[in-house]
Scaffold this motif. Structure first.
Motif, short mmCIF file in Angstrom:
data_model
loop_
_atom_site.label_atom_id
_atom_site.label_comp_id
_atom_site.label_asym_id
_atom_site.label_seq_id
_atom_site.Cartn_x
_atom_site.Cartn_y
_atom_site.Cartn_z
N LEU A 196 23.43 14.32 -66.14
CA LEU A 196 22.32 14.18 -65.20
C LEU A 196 22.23 12.75 -64.70
N LEU A 197 22.37 11.79 -65.61
CA LEU A 197 22.25 10.38 -65.22
C LEU A 197 23.41 9.93 -64.35
N ARG A 198 24.59 10.49 -64.56
CA ARG A 198 25.72 10.19 -63.66
C ARG A 198 25.44 10.75 -62.28
N ARG A 199 24.85 11.93 -62.24
CA ARG A 199 24.57 12.59 -60.96
C ARG A 199 23.46 11.88 -60.18
N PHE A 200 22.52 11.27 -60.93
CA PHE A 200 21.40 10.57 -60.32
C PHE A 200 21.34 9.14 -60.85
N PRO A 201 22.23 8.29 -60.37
CA PRO A 201 22.36 6.94 -60.93
C PRO A 201 21.15 6.04 -60.68
N ASP A 202 20.24 6.43 -59.79
CA ASP A 202 19.06 5.61 -59.54
C ASP A 202 17.98 5.76 -60.61
N ILE A 203 18.15 6.71 -61.53
CA ILE A 203 17.19 6.83 -62.64
C ILE A 203 17.31 5.58 -63.50
N ARG A 204 16.20 4.86 -63.63
CA ARG A 204 16.21 3.59 -64.37
C ARG A 204 15.56 3.70 -65.74
N VAL A 205 14.59 4.61 -65.87
CA VAL A 205 13.80 4.71 -67.09
C VAL A 205 13.78 6.15 -67.57
N ILE A 206 13.95 6.33 -68.86
CA ILE A 206 13.81 7.64 -69.49
C ILE A 206 12.58 7.55 -70.38
N ALA A 207 11.53 8.27 -70.01
CA ALA A 207 10.31 8.31 -70.80
C ALA A 207 10.34 9.59 -71.63
N CYS A 208 10.52 9.45 -72.92
CA CYS A 208 10.57 10.61 -73.81
C CYS A 208 9.15 11.01 -74.20
N ASN A 209 8.85 12.26 -73.95
CA ASN A 209 7.52 12.81 -74.22
C ASN A 209 7.45 13.22 -75.69
N GLY A 210 7.12 12.27 -76.54
CA GLY A 210 6.97 12.55 -77.96
C GLY A 210 8.17 12.15 -78.80
N THR A 211 7.95 12.19 -80.10
CA THR A 211 8.95 11.75 -81.07
C THR A 211 10.18 12.65 -81.08
N LYS A 212 10.00 13.96 -80.99
CA LYS A 212 11.14 14.88 -81.06
C LYS A 212 12.08 14.67 -79.88
N SER A 213 11.54 14.54 -78.70
CA SER A 213 12.36 14.29 -77.51
C SER A 213 13.17 13.01 -77.71
N HIS A 214 12.51 11.96 -78.15
CA HIS A 214 13.17 10.66 -78.36
C HIS A 214 14.24 10.76 -79.44
N SER A 215 13.92 11.37 -80.56
CA SER A 215 14.90 11.45 -81.65
C SER A 215 16.10 12.31 -81.29
N GLU A 216 15.88 13.41 -80.56
CA GLU A 216 17.01 14.26 -80.14
C GLU A 216 17.87 13.55 -79.11
N LEU A 217 17.25 12.82 -78.19
CA LEU A 217 18.02 12.06 -77.21
C LEU A 217 18.92 11.05 -77.90
N LEU A 218 18.36 10.28 -78.83
CA LEU A 218 19.15 9.26 -79.54
C LEU A 218 20.17 9.88 -80.48
N LYS A 219 19.82 10.98 -81.12
CA LYS A 219 20.75 11.67 -82.03
C LYS A 219 22.02 12.11 -81.29
N HIS A 220 21.84 12.71 -80.14
CA HIS A 220 22.98 13.27 -79.41
C HIS A 220 23.66 12.27 -78.48
N PHE A 221 22.88 11.33 -77.93
CA PHE A 221 23.44 10.48 -76.87
C PHE A 221 23.10 9.00 -77.00
N GLY A 222 22.55 8.58 -78.11
CA GLY A 222 22.07 7.21 -78.25
C GLY A 222 23.09 6.14 -77.98
#
Length: 149
Positions: A83-109
């Motif tokens: 998704l980020l490659r497709r939309f390179p203008d995305i500058r900030v990822i706001a994770c809605n809650g701890t689970k979103s943040h931990s899963e993002l970092l677990k898989h792609f940190g």
């Protein structure tokens, strides 16, 4: 980035489709200059997009009885780097809650597409009170951080 839609959102085929969830009220509080949340879902999406906000979930599928993030098992992630490659203008990822943040970092940190963006762990927009966030007002204050990056 959310974790995974809850039961009400899945039934409604809407991001944050549970009317008790605070997400839409937070977005309008931050960007609406006193404007009430639009009644129509398509209008809420257009409002978010007009302010540079995109919605997606870290998790593509999982096993979960009910809607609690703590009950998520066997999570399979969405292709967030793609998704980020497709939309390179995305500058900030706001994770809605701890689970979103931990899963993002677990898989792609360690992925370059994630490392090249600012990642924020925001309080969940769930209406369930926590030790630090009792209701809408304190969550709006915490989410103001997304306007400062």
């Amino acid at each position: 980035m959310g974790s995974m839609p809850g039961v009400a959102s899945l039934k409604a085929y809407q991001y944050y489709g549970n009317p008790r969830n605070y997400l839409w009220r937070i977005v309008y509080a931050l960007y609406g200059n006193g404007k009430e949340v639009d009644a129509e879902y398509e209008d809420r999406l257009a409002f978010a997009l007009s302010h540079g906000i995109a919605l997606w979930d870290v998790i593509a599928s999982c096993e979960r009885p009910g809607s609690l993030d703590s009950d998520i098992k066997k999570a399979i992630p969405n292709d967030v780097p793609g998704l980020l490659r497709r939309f390179p203008d995305i500058r900030v990822i706001a994770c809605n809650g701890t689970k979103s943040h931990s899963e993002l970092l677990k898989h792609f940190g360690a992925h370059p597409e994630i490392l090249s963006r600012k990642v924020l762990r925001m309080p969940s927009t769930s209406p369930i009170p926590t030790r630090d966030y009792r209701g809408l007002e304190d969550r709006v204050e915490a989410w103001r951080a997304i306007k400062n990056v």
